[in-house]
Design a protein around this motif. Structure first.
Motif, PDB file in Angstrom:
ATOM      1  N   LEU A 138       1.088  -1.262  -0.594  1.00  0.00           N
ATOM      2  CA  LEU A 138       0.170  -0.005   0.014  1.00  0.00           C
ATOM      3  C   LEU A 138       0.464   1.268  -0.254  1.00  0.00           C
ATOM      4  N   THR A 139       0.554   1.842  -0.648  1.00  0.00           N
ATOM      5  CA  THR A 139       1.412   3.671  -0.835  1.00  0.00           C
ATOM      6  C   THR A 139       0.757   4.529  -1.789  1.00  0.00           C
ATOM      7  N   ILE A 140       1.249   5.828  -1.942  1.00  0.00           N
ATOM      8  CA  ILE A 140      -0.257   6.833  -1.964  1.00  0.00           C
ATOM      9  C   ILE A 140       0.788   7.090  -3.606  1.00  0.00           C
ATOM     10  N   ARG A 141      -0.884   7.504  -4.252  1.00  0.00           N
ATOM     11  CA  ARG A 141      -0.407   8.240  -5.210  1.00  0.00           C
ATOM     12  C   ARG A 141       0.972   9.524  -5.329  1.00  0.00           C
ATOM     13  N   ASN A 142       1.763   9.349  -6.449  1.00  0.00           N
ATOM     14  CA  ASN A 142       1.603  10.917  -6.649  1.00  0.00           C
ATOM     15  C   ASN A 142       3.586  10.155  -6.908  1.00  0.00           C
ATOM     16  N   GLY A 143       3.512   9.013  -5.975  1.00  0.00           N
ATOM     17  CA  GLY A 143       4.955   8.656  -5.660  1.00  0.00           C
ATOM     18  C   GLY A 143       5.917   8.301  -6.935  1.00  0.00           C
ATOM     19  N   TYR A 144       7.408   7.934  -6.194  1.00  0.00           N
ATOM     20  CA  TYR A 144       8.236   7.635  -7.325  1.00  0.00           C
ATOM     21  C   TYR A 144       8.594   6.757  -6.961  1.00  0.00           C
ATOM     22  N   HIS A 145       9.371   5.702  -6.143  1.00  0.00           N
ATOM     23  CA  HIS A 145      10.516   5.162  -6.229  1.00  0.00           C
ATOM     24  C   HIS A 145      11.950   3.985  -7.095  1.00  0.00           C
ATOM     25  N   GLY A 146      12.113   4.272  -7.947  1.00  0.00           N
ATOM     26  CA  GLY A 146      13.101   3.726  -8.552  1.00  0.00           C
ATOM     27  C   GLY A 146      12.156   3.537 -10.202  1.00  0.00           C
ATOM     28  N   ASP A 147      13.810   2.819 -10.954  1.00  0.00           N
ATOM     29  CA  ASP A 147      13.823   2.048 -12.631  1.00  0.00           C
ATOM     30  C   ASP A 147      13.332   0.825 -12.387  1.00  0.00           C
ATOM     31  N   PHE A 149      11.470  -3.216 -11.544  1.00  0.00           N
ATOM     32  CA  PHE A 149      10.302  -3.244 -11.780  1.00  0.00           C
ATOM     33  C   PHE A 149       9.246  -3.402 -10.248  1.00  0.00           C
ATOM     34  N   ALA A 150      10.119  -4.555  -9.101  1.00  0.00           N
ATOM     35  CA  ALA A 150       9.178  -3.609  -8.307  1.00  0.00           C
ATOM     36  C   ALA A 150       9.246  -2.587  -7.176  1.00  0.00           C
ATOM     37  N   ALA A 151      10.191  -1.383  -7.868  1.00  0.00           N
ATOM     38  CA  ALA A 151      10.378  -0.046  -7.548  1.00  0.00           C
ATOM     39  C   ALA A 151       8.719   0.667  -8.362  1.00  0.00           C
ATOM     40  N   ILE A 152       9.042  -0.101  -9.916  1.00  0.00           N
ATOM     41  CA  ILE A 152       7.560   0.793 -10.018  1.00  0.00           C
ATOM     42  C   ILE A 152       6.257  -0.135 -10.094  1.00  0.00           C
ATOM     43  N   SER A 153       6.245  -0.802  -9.148  1.00  0.00           N
ATOM     44  CA  SER A 153       4.614  -1.166  -9.242  1.00  0.00           C
ATOM     45  C   SER A 153       4.384  -1.013  -7.861  1.00  0.00           C
ATOM     46  N   VAL A 154       5.473   0.230  -7.246  1.00  0.00           N
ATOM     47  CA  VAL A 154       4.544   0.324  -5.796  1.00  0.00           C
ATOM     48  C   VAL A 154       5.104   2.295  -6.397  1.00  0.00           C
ATOM     49  N   SER A 155       4.784   2.866  -7.784  1.00  0.00           N
ATOM     50  CA  SER A 155       5.214   3.887  -7.984  1.00  0.00           C
ATOM     51  C   SER A 155       4.117   4.727  -8.831  1.00  0.00           C
ATOM     52  N   ASP A 156       3.481   5.684  -8.929  1.00  0.00           N
ATOM     53  CA  ASP A 156       1.751   5.797  -9.257  1.00  0.00           C
ATOM     54  C   ASP A 156       2.044   5.257 -10.657  1.00  0.00           C
ATOM     55  N   LYS A 158       0.248   5.875 -12.945  1.00  0.00           N
ATOM     56  CA  LYS A 158      -0.553   6.853 -14.056  1.00  0.00           C
ATOM     57  C   LYS A 158       0.686   8.168 -14.142  1.00  0.00           C
ATOM     58  N   ASN A 159       1.954   7.596 -13.259  1.00  0.00           N
ATOM     59  CA  ASN A 159       3.306   8.515 -13.487  1.00  0.00           C
ATOM     60  C   ASN A 159       3.501   8.166 -15.374  1.00  0.00           C
ATOM     61  N   SER A 160       3.505   9.035 -16.080  1.00  0.00           N
ATOM     62  CA  SER A 160       4.319   9.313 -17.113  1.00  0.00           C
ATOM     63  C   SER A 160       5.795   8.073 -16.690  1.00  0.00           C
ATOM     64  N   PHE A 161       6.458   8.188 -16.362  1.00  0.00           N
ATOM     65  CA  PHE A 161       7.588   7.288 -16.404  1.00  0.00           C
ATOM     66  C   PHE A 161       7.510   6.023 -16.760  1.00  0.00           C
ATOM     67  N   HIS A 162       6.237   5.415 -16.336  1.00  0.00           N
ATOM     68  CA  HIS A 162       6.443   3.519 -15.859  1.00  0.00           C
ATOM     69  C   HIS A 162       4.971   3.555 -17.004  1.00  0.00           C
ATOM     70  N   LYS A 163       3.871   4.379 -17.066  1.00  0.00           N
ATOM     71  CA  LYS A 163       2.016   3.706 -17.237  1.00  0.00           C
ATOM     72  C   LYS A 163       2.767   2.290 -18.297  1.00  0.00           C
ATOM     73  N   ILE A 164       3.182   2.842 -19.266  1.00  0.00           N
ATOM     74  CA  ILE A 164       3.633   1.875 -19.542  1.00  0.00           C
ATOM     75  C   ILE A 164       3.725   0.504 -19.497  1.00  0.00           C
ATOM     76  N   TYR A 165       4.552   0.757 -18.745  1.00  0.00           N
ATOM     77  CA  TYR A 165       4.506  -1.348 -17.404  1.00  0.00           C
ATOM     78  C   TYR A 165       4.023  -1.625 -16.471  1.00  0.00           C
ATOM     79  N   LYS A 171       0.071  -6.110  -9.215  1.00  0.00           N
ATOM     80  CA  LYS A 171      -1.057  -5.201  -8.863  1.00  0.00           C
ATOM     81  C   LYS A 171      -1.155  -4.161  -7.267  1.00  0.00           C
ATOM     82  N   ASN A 172      -0.809  -3.229  -6.855  1.00  0.00           N
ATOM     83  CA  ASN A 172      -0.630  -3.237  -5.533  1.00  0.00           C
ATOM     84  C   ASN A 172      -1.456  -1.951  -5.246  1.00  0.00           C
ATOM     85  N   LEU A 173      -2.034  -0.981  -4.225  1.00  0.00           N
ATOM     86  CA  LEU A 173      -3.416  -0.447  -3.827  1.00  0.00           C
ATOM     87  C   LEU A 173      -2.336   0.873  -2.878  1.00  0.00           C
ATOM     88  N   PHE A 174      -3.211   1.728  -3.809  1.00  0.00           N
ATOM     89  CA  PHE A 174      -2.874   3.445  -4.282  1.00  0.00           C
ATOM     90  C   PHE A 174      -3.815   3.928  -3.709  1.00  0.00           C
TER      91      PHE A 174
END
Length: 428
Positions: A138-147, A149-156, A158-165, A171-174
């Motif tokens: 569980l995390t919050i939206r607008n977050g970024y934790h790295g590039d 895969f597990a780090a991406i999974s807890v990043s927002d 809708k973040n344009s850096f990662h949304k294609i993945y 599927k985590n909770l936001f």
């Protein structure tokens, strides 16, 4: 460096967040000292980014350089499996002494993203050791934790850096991101979304992960310390471990050694990186409690299943020890508030500009949120021409200067930013 080298770079070297078909031109840096980067043409420009949060004491710092030279004469690297060495031992002792008493087990790795991967894997294995297969975070939206895969999974998502993945990831909770800003009043409704999600999903949640106080490239938001306190209380009530990602904010950037100190709360796992070596060489650390470490160690595997090749790199550990030595002189406790004071004075008037939505300052971080997209190519060209290095993204212009920056140098940085808003072509 020849013209052909520059052309080779343009055609063959893939820089971060850049197209290979039409890349944003790169500026060739030949050397760096203090807060200055020396370009190929001999021009010196002031670095307003601390090389993405890391070079907190500037470049070519004599204490950091001395530590690297001394260590490299002994060994630059040795595997950490079945072997230990004085630089790693000294570093872990220092990290434990700098952080709350609860955090007394240290896992070293080689980058911030890996430190996040380690924290996530720790909690998955922790729950497996207790006979539970919890995998949700569980995390919050607008977050970024790295590039990674597990780090991406807890990043927002809708973040344009990662949304294609995100269709490939767990599927985590936001929860909704808090809207109460650091310097304004606390809004009790901020915790509603998070509270509802944790109440409904507690038995499935392996851990909660947050960037404390400062959300990085997810939006450069500074949220209210009370929100962090509420999160901690909910995690304690439901016995869910709490991870703090201090990779960007650790080691003084927000005016405290660690950003979570603004809320006077303690995580169960703490991730550190970026400025841990003063911007000299890559290193990261994941600190956790004895309870989590022992529970994992009693599992079926009898160990934590992770081991980076460059884990505990002696050269990086030596630099980190020297970095902490500099921090322990406590000069940063004067430097960072001075930077904050000057950023407030210089940047806050921009709030009245028609292209500006908000101006935010905390410690040695200054952020201007614009109403229009920024033309990154043109604005970087403008900044370099005027003697500064600032790398905006999307609608954000932000600076994170080295702590050693002088008032005159910081004044130049902010003046060039102010001047940029007089040039409409720099905004889309």
């Amino acid at each position: 460096m020849s013209q052909s080298d520059t052309f080779f770079d343009y055609k063959h070297i893939w820089h971060p967040y850049t197209s290979m078909i039409n890349p944003i031109p790169c500026y060739t840096v030949m050397s760096a000292k203090g807060v200055y980067l020396k370009l190929k043409n001999g021009k010196n420009i002031i670095d307003g980014m601390s090389s993405w949060w890391s070079a907190i004491h500037g470049y070519n710092h004599p204490i950091l350089n001395k530590s690297l030279k001394k260590q490299i004469k002994k060994m630059s690297h040795v595997m950490f499996g079945g072997i230990t060495h004085p630089p790693a031992i000294a570093l872990c002792q220092k990290l434990i002494s700098l952080t709350p008493n609860k955090l007394d087990c240290v896992f070293l790795s080689d980058s911030g993203s890996v430190a996040i991967e380690v924290a996530i894997k720790m909690l998955i294995q922790y729950w497996q050791s207790l006979g539970q297969k919890r995998k949700l975070f569980l995390t919050i939206r607008n977050g970024y934790h790295g590039d990674t895969f597990a780090a991406i999974s807890v990043s927002d998502p809708k973040n344009s850096f990662h949304k294609i993945y995100h269709n490939l990831l767990p599927k985590n909770l936001f929860a909704d991101a808090p809207i109460s800003s650091f310097h304004k009043d606390w809004n009790t409704s901020d915790i509603t979304s998070f509270k509802k999600i944790i109440e409904e999903n507690a038995p499935k949640i392996a851990g909660v992960i947050l960037e404390p106080i400062v959300q990085g490239v997810g939006g450069m938001n500074f949220y209210h310390p009370t929100y962090l306190k509420k999160i901690k209380n909910l995690c304690k009530y439901y016995s869910i471990p709490l991870i703090f990602d201090e990779i960007a904010t650790g080691f003084g950037r927000t005016g405290k050694m660690f950003a979570f100190e603004h809320a006077n709360v303690v995580p169960d796992i703490l991730c550190l990186g970026k400025s841990i070596t003063g911007g000299t060489i890559t290193l990261a650390a994941t600190l956790t409690s004895r309870n989590i470490a022992d529970t994992i160690s009693k599992s079926e595997t009898n160990c934590f299943m992770h081991g980076p090749t460059y884990m505990g790199n002696p050269l990086a550990c030596a630099a980190a020890n020297a970095n902490i030595k500099i921090l322990n002189t406590n000069q940063w406790k004067t430097q960072v508030p001075n930077i904050e004071k000057q950023l407030l004075k210089k940047l806050l008037p921009l709030i009245n500009h028609p292209y500006v939505i908000d101006v935010r300052v905390l410690g040695a971080i200054g952020v201007i949120e614009c109403s229009r997209l920024i033309n990154i190519f043109l604005i970087q060209k403008f900044f370099v021409k005027n003697g500064v290095w600032i790398r905006p993204f999307k609608k954000l212009i932000y600076i994170l200067p080295p702590y050693i920056i002088t008032n005159r140098e910081l004044n130049k940085l902010t003046n060039v930013i102010l001047e940029a808003f007089n040039h409409h072509a720099l905004f889309i």
